[in-house]
Design a protein around this motif. Structure first.
Motif, short mmCIF file in Angstrom:
data_model
loop_
_atom_site.label_atom_id
_atom_site.label_comp_id
_atom_site.label_asym_id
_atom_site.label_seq_id
_atom_site.Cartn_x
_atom_site.Cartn_y
_atom_site.Cartn_z
N ILE A 1 0.79 -1.23 0.07
CA ILE A 1 -0.06 0.00 -0.01
C ILE A 1 0.93 1.18 -0.04
O ILE A 1 0.68 2.26 -0.68
CB ILE A 1 -1.04 0.05 1.33
CG1 ILE A 1 -1.72 -1.39 1.12
CG2 ILE A 1 -1.56 1.22 1.20
CD1 ILE A 1 -2.98 -1.37 0.19
N GLN A 2 1.96 1.08 0.88
CA GLN A 2 2.78 2.20 0.87
C GLN A 2 3.46 2.76 -0.41
O GLN A 2 3.63 3.82 -1.06
CB GLN A 2 3.95 2.19 2.08
CG GLN A 2 3.27 2.37 3.47
CD GLN A 2 4.32 2.16 4.52
OE1 GLN A 2 5.51 2.11 4.05
NE2 GLN A 2 4.05 2.37 5.59
N GLU A 3 3.83 1.55 -1.24
CA GLU A 3 4.36 1.83 -2.79
C GLU A 3 3.40 2.32 -3.41
O GLU A 3 3.87 3.42 -4.23
CB GLU A 3 4.69 0.27 -3.10
CG GLU A 3 5.64 0.38 -4.41
CD GLU A 3 4.87 0.59 -5.58
OE1 GLU A 3 5.46 1.36 -6.34
OE2 GLU A 3 3.50 0.44 -5.70
N LYS A 4 2.13 2.10 -3.28
CA LYS A 4 1.07 2.83 -4.29
C LYS A 4 1.08 4.29 -3.73
O LYS A 4 0.94 5.16 -4.77
CB LYS A 4 -0.35 2.16 -4.08
CG LYS A 4 -0.34 0.92 -4.95
CD LYS A 4 -1.62 0.34 -4.77
CE LYS A 4 -2.07 -0.72 -5.76
NZ LYS A 4 -1.27 -2.23 -5.49
N LEU A 5 0.86 4.43 -2.51
CA LEU A 5 0.82 5.95 -1.99
C LEU A 5 2.16 6.85 -2.71
O LEU A 5 1.87 8.17 -2.84
CB LEU A 5 0.63 6.01 -0.57
CG LEU A 5 -0.89 5.31 -0.26
CD1 LEU A 5 -0.84 5.24 1.52
CD2 LEU A 5 -2.02 6.06 -0.67
N THR A 6 3.01 5.99 -2.33
CA THR A 6 4.33 6.85 -2.75
C THR A 6 4.38 7.32 -4.05
O THR A 6 4.71 8.30 -4.44
CB THR A 6 5.77 6.07 -2.30
OG1 THR A 6 5.70 5.71 -1.00
CG2 THR A 6 6.80 6.48 -2.76
#
Lengths: 248, 389
Positions: free
Chosen positions: B286-291
């Protein structure tokens, strides 16, 4: 008619307040500042009266250079001119009101508007104090105004009811939510505001009477407790409310 | 959900003027108060929120870069871009309305029209009292408008127009259409007023995208207009393309607003949605997507900001507008889809704005020059070789 509106530059309502390293002020880094929402009602009401009866509206703000941003918004909404009473030091409500009142003595407005409170320190004092310093009547928490023949009829919010009052001008009115729906500054208004000057005057000196010793955040909220389900849980709940929470 | 506070990872507020920020914040507040509460209903029912037009006009959001003497705000292009951004955070359809009216109707009247035409139309279009549309695309001529079949013929002191236009935003509700037609083989612009005999504008139904916007056909059957309705300074394909360049500029900014709405929704959701006993925002995927989302928004903002400053300085090239339109639409759509993924099944509901934005952006990626055409415009510019004619 000469109308003055006192506006204050406050942190946005969505700000997650952090206490500064001195423990006495808030950490202002990353904080968005806005025109105090209650002052928006005050600005709108002043503009409505001017549109109906003519005259001039001046916006007054006491504080730092940054307050100009808030004055610009008031100008963009349609205020005629703006005055920044400069002072970089923190002031309590008394000293703010004193500084503004000193300026208003020379401006001699017929009507002075304030928001009923600023959402930063929530003291609800400035309107009343200005009236006192100038020896004028004041109406707080106004939700409806009618101006005719030099008299102002106002409706005030009081506990569970509305109070109808009448005052003679000049006077101070503190605006409450519900008084009107503030207009958005139009793009044309914003362009015109760029051309309107903001007068800068050193604020009259005044000693604060209230000294902030420290700021503390409320304790973290503890998780709730489920004592059971249905009717069977009631006696235990009552016991805990009485003996532990001590609220009944 | 937490209130939207903008996306500004690179402190871009630092390079904006105070009045530009005030414009943006005002439109943001307007969208929050007046657009977002009603938009899902309009989208569901496929209706355009006409009730917003007078407020949009009063705020000065239509044709806001044009001069004050025509009732416009005379703002710079960065402020205009920020208006488009905030409107599209509400809905691409609302932005399209303002974009078409300003960039594709008022701009050509201002640029190619007579002083009488300007004085007659611009103040009414700026206030929203009158609505306009722009007819270039035809059923068989989309990416290659030069092949258009619509013809104009001079007959005495009148022009006779024949042809059909398609995919026309605002068409059915428009009081005036800027219609592009060939007169003796040259593309010229004509003003066709609602109610003119031989002119009709039926609404196109069944859209899965831009549902809160009116899309129409324009039908011209021996439609007779007075000769003073020609835009005299228009001539050749360059004229409508100049208009499209204005509109594309607004789109490059606008889609950032849609992307911000999706990112904001996904970020908030990731912090509150609990799976495996923790917020899903704590998971690396999820963090990768938000980044990725916040990075692409930030890059898009930088493109737009520079684009706007160059437009104000008069140094802007149309290929640069193509790059910003192409890039920002592509990533806005990607961000909308990623946001839908983060929201899981909830993402498909209209309780959240992401699926609406994703569906809208499919159109926005395609209109005003498809992603592919903009690719070839830049390709031609960098190689010096045209891949299309």
């Amino acid at each position: 008619m000469k109308i003055a509106v006192c506006v204050s530059h406050v942190p946005d309502t969505e700000t997650k307040v952090k206490i500064g390293s001195d423990g006495k002020t808030i950490d202002t880094s990353g904080v968005n500042y806005i025109l105090n929402p209650y002052d928006e009602f005050a600005v709108e009401e002043a503009l409505k009266i001017r549109e109906k009866d003519g005259g001039e509206v001046v916006a007054v703000s006491l504080g730092e250079d940054a307050n100009k941003e808030t004055l610009r918004k008031a100008l963009a909404m349609g205020i005629d001119k703006a005055v920044l009473l400069k002072d970089e030091h923190e002031r309590d409500s008394y000293a703010v009101a004193k500084g503004i009142a000193e300026y208003l003595k020379s401006y001699e407005p017929d009507l002075i508007f304030v928001g009923k409170q600023s959402i930063d320190y929530d003291n609800l004092q400035v309107g009343g104090l200005i009236a006192e310093f100038l020896g004028l009547p004041s109406v707080s928490v106004a939700v409806k105004l009618e101006y005719a023949d030099g008299k102002l009829k106002a409706e005030r919010e009081i506990e569970g009811a509305h109070e109808h009052v009448e005052v003679t001008l000049p006077c101070v009115v503190a605006a409450q939510r519900g008084l009107n729906e503030p207009r958005y500054p139009s793009l044309k208004g914003i362009m015109q505001a760029k051309k309107k000057p903001i007068e800068e005057i050193e604020a009259a000196q005044a000693e604060s009477r209230v000294k902030v010793l420290g700021m503390k955040k409320p304790p973290e909220k503890q998780p709730g407790k489920i004592v059971g389900e249905g009717v069977d849980a009631v006696p235990e709940l009552v016991r805990l409310l009485r003996e532990e929470a001590k609220v009944i | 959900m937490a209130k939207f506070q903008g996306v500004d990872y690179f402190d871009l507020d630092d390079v904006l003027e105070d009045d530009e920020i005030l414009v943006r914040n005002t439109v943001r507040e307007f969208v929050e108060d007046k657009v977002i509460p009603i938009i899902e209903k309009h989208n569901r029912e496929s209706t355009f929120p006409k009730e917003l037009i007078p407020i949009i006009g009063e705020l000065g959001l239509i044709g806001s870069t044009l001069p004050e003497k025509y009732g416009c705000a005379g703002m710079n292009n960065v402020a205009y871009g920020l208006v488009m951004q905030e409107l599209e955070r509400g809905d691409s359809g609302i932005r399209s309305f303002a974009s078409v009216q300003g960039a594709l109707v008022m701009y050509p009247i201002y640029t190619f029209g007579t002083e009488e035409q300007r004085e007659h139309w611009l103040p009414k279009l700026a206030s929203g009292e009158k609505i306009g549309c722009f007819g270039l695309t035809e059923p068989d001529y989309g990416s290659n408008p030069s092949g258009m079949k619509t013809r104009a013929e001079k007959k005495g002191d009148r022009y006779i127009l024949n042809g059909a236009k398609m995919w026309i935003t605002n068409g059915t509700i428009a009081d005036v259409a800027v219609v592009w037609a060939k007169l003796d083989g040259e593309i010229r612009g004509f003003l066709v007023e609602k109610g003119t005999k031989g002119f009709s504008a039926p609404e196109m139904k069944g859209k899965h995208s831009l549902r809160a916007s009116v899309t129409s056909e324009l039908v011209l059957e021996d439609c007779e207009i007075p000769e003073e309705n020609l835009l005299p300074e228009s001539g050749g394909l360059k004229s409508p393309l100049m208009c499209l360049n204005q509109a594309r500029y607004g789109i490059a900014w606008g889609v950032l607003g849609a992307a911000m709405a999706c990112y904001h929704t996904a970020l908030d959701y990731s912090q509150t949605r609990i799976q495996f006993d923790k917020p899903i925002g704590s998971f690396q995927l999820i963090q990768e997507k938000l980044t990725h989302m916040v990075t692409e928004i930030t890059k898009g903002q930088l493109l737009c900001w520079k684009l706007g400053r160059m437009k104000d300085a008069g140094t802007l090239k149309h290929t640069q507008v193509s790059m910003a339109k192409r890039n920002n639409c592509y990533h806005a759509l990607e961000i909308a889809r990623m946001s839908r993924e983060i929201l899981g099944a909830n993402g498909i509901l209209d309780e959240y704005p992401v699926m609406r934005h994703a569906a809208n952006l499919e159109s926005v990626k395609t209109y005003e020059g498809t992603h592919e055409i903009h690719t070839l415009i830049i390709g031609q510019d960098v190689t010096g070789i045209a891949a299309f004619t």
